[in-house]
Design a protein around this motif. Structure first.
Motif, PDB file in Angstrom:
ATOM      1  N   GLY A   9      -8.319   2.400  -2.206  1.00  0.00           N
ATOM      2  CA  GLY A   9      -9.069   3.615  -1.934  1.00  0.00           C
ATOM      3  C   GLY A   9     -10.339   3.761  -2.748  1.00  0.00           C
ATOM      4  N   GLY A  10     -11.323   4.403  -2.133  1.00  0.00           N
ATOM      5  CA  GLY A  10     -12.574   4.681  -2.819  1.00  0.00           C
ATOM      6  C   GLY A  10     -12.424   5.661  -3.955  1.00  0.00           C
ATOM      7  N   SER A  11     -11.327   6.423  -3.971  1.00  0.00           N
ATOM      8  CA  SER A  11     -11.082   7.364  -5.067  1.00  0.00           C
ATOM      9  C   SER A  11     -10.903   6.656  -6.404  1.00  0.00           C
ATOM     10  CB  SER A  11      -9.839   8.206  -4.767  1.00  0.00           C
ATOM     11  OG  SER A  11      -8.691   7.380  -4.615  1.00  0.00           O
ATOM     12  N   LEU A  12     -10.640   5.351  -6.371  1.00  0.00           N
ATOM     13  CA  LEU A  12     -10.415   4.574  -7.596  1.00  0.00           C
ATOM     14  C   LEU A  12     -11.665   3.828  -8.053  1.00  0.00           C
ATOM     15  CD1 LEU A  12      -6.899   3.097  -6.745  1.00  0.00           C
ATOM     16  CD2 LEU A  12      -7.405   4.787  -8.511  1.00  0.00           C
ATOM     17  N   ILE A  13     -12.829   4.187  -7.532  1.00  0.00           N
ATOM     18  CA  ILE A  13     -14.026   3.394  -7.774  1.00  0.00           C
ATOM     19  C   ILE A  13     -14.329   3.209  -9.268  1.00  0.00           C
ATOM     20  CG2 ILE A  13     -15.615   5.371  -7.588  1.00  0.00           C
ATOM     21  CD1 ILE A  13     -17.549   3.395  -6.126  1.00  0.00           C
ATOM     22  N   ASP A  14     -13.994   4.196 -10.083  1.00  0.00           N
ATOM     23  CA  ASP A  14     -14.309   4.085 -11.521  1.00  0.00           C
ATOM     24  C   ASP A  14     -13.515   2.985 -12.209  1.00  0.00           C
ATOM     25  OD1 ASP A  14     -16.129   6.134 -11.310  1.00  0.00           O
ATOM     26  OD2 ASP A  14     -14.748   7.685 -12.013  1.00  0.00           O
ATOM     27  N   THR A  15     -12.334   2.665 -11.700  1.00  0.00           N
ATOM     28  CA  THR A  15     -11.484   1.639 -12.316  1.00  0.00           C
ATOM     29  C   THR A  15     -11.149   0.507 -11.342  1.00  0.00           C
ATOM     30  OG1 THR A  15      -9.505   2.919 -11.720  1.00  0.00           O
ATOM     31  CG2 THR A  15     -10.428   3.291 -13.914  1.00  0.00           C
ATOM     32  N   GLY A 132       1.025  -9.222  10.873  1.00  0.00           N
ATOM     33  CA  GLY A 132       2.476  -9.197  10.737  1.00  0.00           C
ATOM     34  C   GLY A 132       2.962  -9.162   9.301  1.00  0.00           C
ATOM     35  N   ILE A 133       2.219  -8.459   8.432  1.00  0.00           N
ATOM     36  CA  ILE A 133       2.598  -8.375   7.020  1.00  0.00           C
ATOM     37  C   ILE A 133       2.584  -6.923   6.567  1.00  0.00           C
ATOM     38  CG2 ILE A 133       1.829 -10.702   6.456  1.00  0.00           C
ATOM     39  CD1 ILE A 133      -0.751  -9.572   5.367  1.00  0.00           C
ATOM     40  N   PRO A 134       3.244  -6.607   5.432  1.00  0.00           N
ATOM     41  CA  PRO A 134       3.331  -5.218   4.975  1.00  0.00           C
ATOM     42  C   PRO A 134       1.989  -4.674   4.489  1.00  0.00           C
ATOM     43  CG  PRO A 134       5.047  -6.586   3.971  1.00  0.00           C
ATOM     44  CD  PRO A 134       4.072  -7.515   4.609  1.00  0.00           C
ATOM     45  N   LEU A 135       1.901  -3.342   4.483  1.00  0.00           N
ATOM     46  CA  LEU A 135       0.706  -2.648   3.992  1.00  0.00           C
ATOM     47  C   LEU A 135       1.051  -1.829   2.760  1.00  0.00           C
ATOM     48  CD1 LEU A 135      -2.192  -1.507   4.133  1.00  0.00           C
ATOM     49  CD2 LEU A 135      -1.333   0.200   5.769  1.00  0.00           C
ATOM     50  N   ILE A 136       0.235  -1.988   1.725  1.00  0.00           N
ATOM     51  CA  ILE A 136       0.307  -1.157   0.523  1.00  0.00           C
ATOM     52  C   ILE A 136      -0.989  -0.362   0.440  1.00  0.00           C
ATOM     53  CG2 ILE A 136       0.564  -1.085  -1.986  1.00  0.00           C
ATOM     54  CD1 ILE A 136       1.842  -3.867  -1.836  1.00  0.00           C
ATOM     55  N   LYS A 137      -0.869   0.958   0.371  1.00  0.00           N
ATOM     56  CA  LYS A 137      -2.045   1.811   0.187  1.00  0.00           C
ATOM     57  C   LYS A 137      -2.135   2.192  -1.284  1.00  0.00           C
ATOM     58  CE  LYS A 137      -3.744   6.499   1.114  1.00  0.00           C
ATOM     59  NZ  LYS A 137      -5.175   6.290   1.340  1.00  0.00           N
ATOM     60  N   VAL A 138      -3.211   1.791  -1.936  1.00  0.00           N
ATOM     61  CA  VAL A 138      -3.395   2.051  -3.360  1.00  0.00           C
ATOM     62  C   VAL A 138      -4.436   3.155  -3.514  1.00  0.00           C
ATOM     63  CG1 VAL A 138      -4.011   1.061  -5.584  1.00  0.00           C
ATOM     64  CG2 VAL A 138      -2.827  -0.332  -3.886  1.00  0.00           C
ATOM     65  N   THR A 139      -4.032   4.226  -4.198  1.00  0.00           N
ATOM     66  CA  THR A 139      -4.890   5.392  -4.309  1.00  0.00           C
ATOM     67  C   THR A 139      -4.775   5.987  -5.712  1.00  0.00           C
ATOM     68  OG1 THR A 139      -5.423   7.507  -3.232  1.00  0.00           O
ATOM     69  CG2 THR A 139      -3.078   6.887  -3.348  1.00  0.00           C
ATOM     70  N   PRO A 191      -3.426  -0.199 -13.685  1.00  0.00           N
ATOM     71  CA  PRO A 191      -3.045  -1.480 -13.091  1.00  0.00           C
ATOM     72  C   PRO A 191      -1.715  -2.025 -13.590  1.00  0.00           C
ATOM     73  CG  PRO A 191      -5.374  -1.488 -13.664  1.00  0.00           C
ATOM     74  CD  PRO A 191      -4.789  -0.244 -14.255  1.00  0.00           C
ATOM     75  N   ALA A 192      -1.398  -1.790 -14.869  1.00  0.00           N
ATOM     76  CA  ALA A 192      -0.134  -2.285 -15.417  1.00  0.00           C
ATOM     77  C   ALA A 192       1.045  -1.568 -14.774  1.00  0.00           C
ATOM     78  CB  ALA A 192      -0.108  -2.103 -16.936  1.00  0.00           C
ATOM     79  N   ALA A 193       0.920  -0.255 -14.588  1.00  0.00           N
ATOM     80  CA  ALA A 193       1.987   0.513 -13.943  1.00  0.00           C
ATOM     81  C   ALA A 193       2.125   0.102 -12.482  1.00  0.00           C
ATOM     82  CB  ALA A 193       1.694   2.002 -14.060  1.00  0.00           C
ATOM     83  N   PHE A 194       1.005  -0.176 -11.831  1.00  0.00           N
ATOM     84  CA  PHE A 194       1.063  -0.648 -10.446  1.00  0.00           C
ATOM     85  C   PHE A 194       1.814  -1.974 -10.369  1.00  0.00           C
ATOM     86  CE2 PHE A 194      -0.533  -3.607  -7.289  1.00  0.00           C
ATOM     87  CZ  PHE A 194      -0.334  -2.911  -6.112  1.00  0.00           C
ATOM     88  N   ALA A 195       1.502  -2.887 -11.276  1.00  0.00           N
ATOM     89  CA  ALA A 195       2.157  -4.197 -11.280  1.00  0.00           C
ATOM     90  C   ALA A 195       3.659  -4.057 -11.488  1.00  0.00           C
ATOM     91  CB  ALA A 195       1.545  -5.087 -12.363  1.00  0.00           C
ATOM     92  N   GLN A 196       4.051  -3.150 -12.373  1.00  0.00           N
ATOM     93  CA  GLN A 196       5.476  -2.926 -12.622  1.00  0.00           C
ATOM     94  C   GLN A 196       6.162  -2.389 -11.371  1.00  0.00           C
ATOM     95  OE1 GLN A 196       6.262  -0.366 -15.954  1.00  0.00           O
ATOM     96  NE2 GLN A 196       8.483  -0.419 -15.693  1.00  0.00           N
ATOM     97  N   ALA A 197       5.516  -1.426 -10.687  1.00  0.00           N
ATOM     98  CA  ALA A 197       6.087  -0.871  -9.457  1.00  0.00           C
ATOM     99  C   ALA A 197       6.177  -1.932  -8.375  1.00  0.00           C
ATOM    100  CB  ALA A 197       5.230   0.304  -8.987  1.00  0.00           C
ATOM    101  N   PHE A 198       5.154  -2.757  -8.270  1.00  0.00           N
ATOM    102  CA  PHE A 198       5.152  -3.818  -7.262  1.00  0.00           C
ATOM    103  C   PHE A 198       6.297  -4.794  -7.501  1.00  0.00           C
ATOM    104  CE2 PHE A 198       3.887  -8.120  -6.004  1.00  0.00           C
ATOM    105  CZ  PHE A 198       3.668  -7.933  -4.650  1.00  0.00           C
ATOM    106  N   ARG A 199       6.478  -5.186  -8.742  1.00  0.00           N
ATOM    107  CA  ARG A 199       7.533  -6.158  -9.062  1.00  0.00           C
ATOM    108  C   ARG A 199       8.931  -5.577  -8.817  1.00  0.00           C
ATOM    109  NH1 ARG A 199       3.915  -7.532 -13.752  1.00  0.00           N
ATOM    110  NH2 ARG A 199       3.140  -9.650 -13.364  1.00  0.00           N
ATOM    111  N   SER A 200       9.100  -4.295  -9.102  1.00  0.00           N
ATOM    112  CA  SER A 200      10.422  -3.674  -8.965  1.00  0.00           C
ATOM    113  C   SER A 200      10.690  -3.171  -7.553  1.00  0.00           C
ATOM    114  CB  SER A 200      10.551  -2.503  -9.949  1.00  0.00           C
ATOM    115  OG  SER A 200       9.683  -1.440  -9.598  1.00  0.00           O
TER     116      SER A 200
END
Length: 224
Positions: A9-15, A132-139, A191-200
């Motif tokens: 998402g564009g809402s994350l442009i700062d990071t 034919g693959i999953p979608l992750i929306k990052v915001t 990003p670290a919290a995102f990676a943890q959520a993705f892995r789990s």
């Protein structure tokens, strides 16, 4: 691990570029492939201002907004190591690529309707469906709020005609022809919290597709 379409998402442009660098590391460590769909962010907001002032058609506004997504793609690629592509193809293991959506969509227009209901969220879902693959929306939020709380899982029909962090085009598609898909909404501010959520596989909100009967369909436009 499988490949994913990831809508950033564009809402994350700062990071966002920090996120892209972290995503490249995550892809390599998890042997996952990511095709990143850029949002519109401030580039699309400018289009909305022009439309409000000048009264442009939805057709013109749609393609201008898709071009705004392409501008964000170049921003996300700059200095991050992510590669740009105009091809709708599965990302390879450990690969992070950024789609140039204007180039891709002018070759094959996936959008069922050109309006502000079908924004980058919808385009990302349609690309994920095509591949034919999953979608992750990052915001920039933790998930979809229901009654002030983040819902762990819900049916797309619960969000029909309701304002949320995901566009109505996506909700209609998930309630119709793409009812077999789902969208995982995750916060990418850390990003670290995102990676943890993705892995789990835990965190955020899973929005499940659920095809509605004609009698359940809302008034107005709806994708059959």
């Amino acid at each position: 691990m499988p490949s994913y379409v990831l809508k950033l998402g564009g809402s994350l442009i700062d990071t966002a570029r920090e996120f892209m660098r972290a995503l490249i590391i995550l892809a390599e460590e998890e042997e996952a492939g990511f095709l990143v769909l850029p949002g519109g962010g401030p580039f699309a907001d400018l289009i909305r201002e022009v439309v409000a002032q000048e009264g442009l058609s939805e057709e013109a506004a749609h393609w201008m907004a898709v071009l705004a997504m392409e501008q964000y793609a170049y921003f996300l690629a700059d200095g991050t190591g992510a590669r740009l592509t105009s091809r709708l193809r599965l990302p390879e293991k450990g690969e992070v690529t950024l789609l140039l959506p204007y180039r891709a969509l002018t070759e094959e227009d996936l959008c069922p309707e050109h309006s502000w209901d079908y924004t980058s969220d919808s385009i990302a879902l349609l690309v994920a469906a095509r591949l034919g693959i999953p979608l992750i929306k990052v915001t920039d939020v933790d998930g979809v709020l229901i009654g002030g709380e983040v819902a762990e899982e819900l049916a797309a029909c619960q969000l029909l005609e309701k304002e949320s962090c995901i566009d109505q085009g996506t909700i209609r598609l998930l309630s119709g022809e793409l009812s077999g898909m789902r969208v995982w909404v995750l916060n990418g501010s850390d990003p670290a919290a995102f990676a943890q959520a993705f892995r789990s596989g835990k965190g955020g909100t899973f929005i499940n597709g659920q095809k509605l009967s004609p009698s359940d369909q809302p008034m107005g436009r709806f994708i059959q």
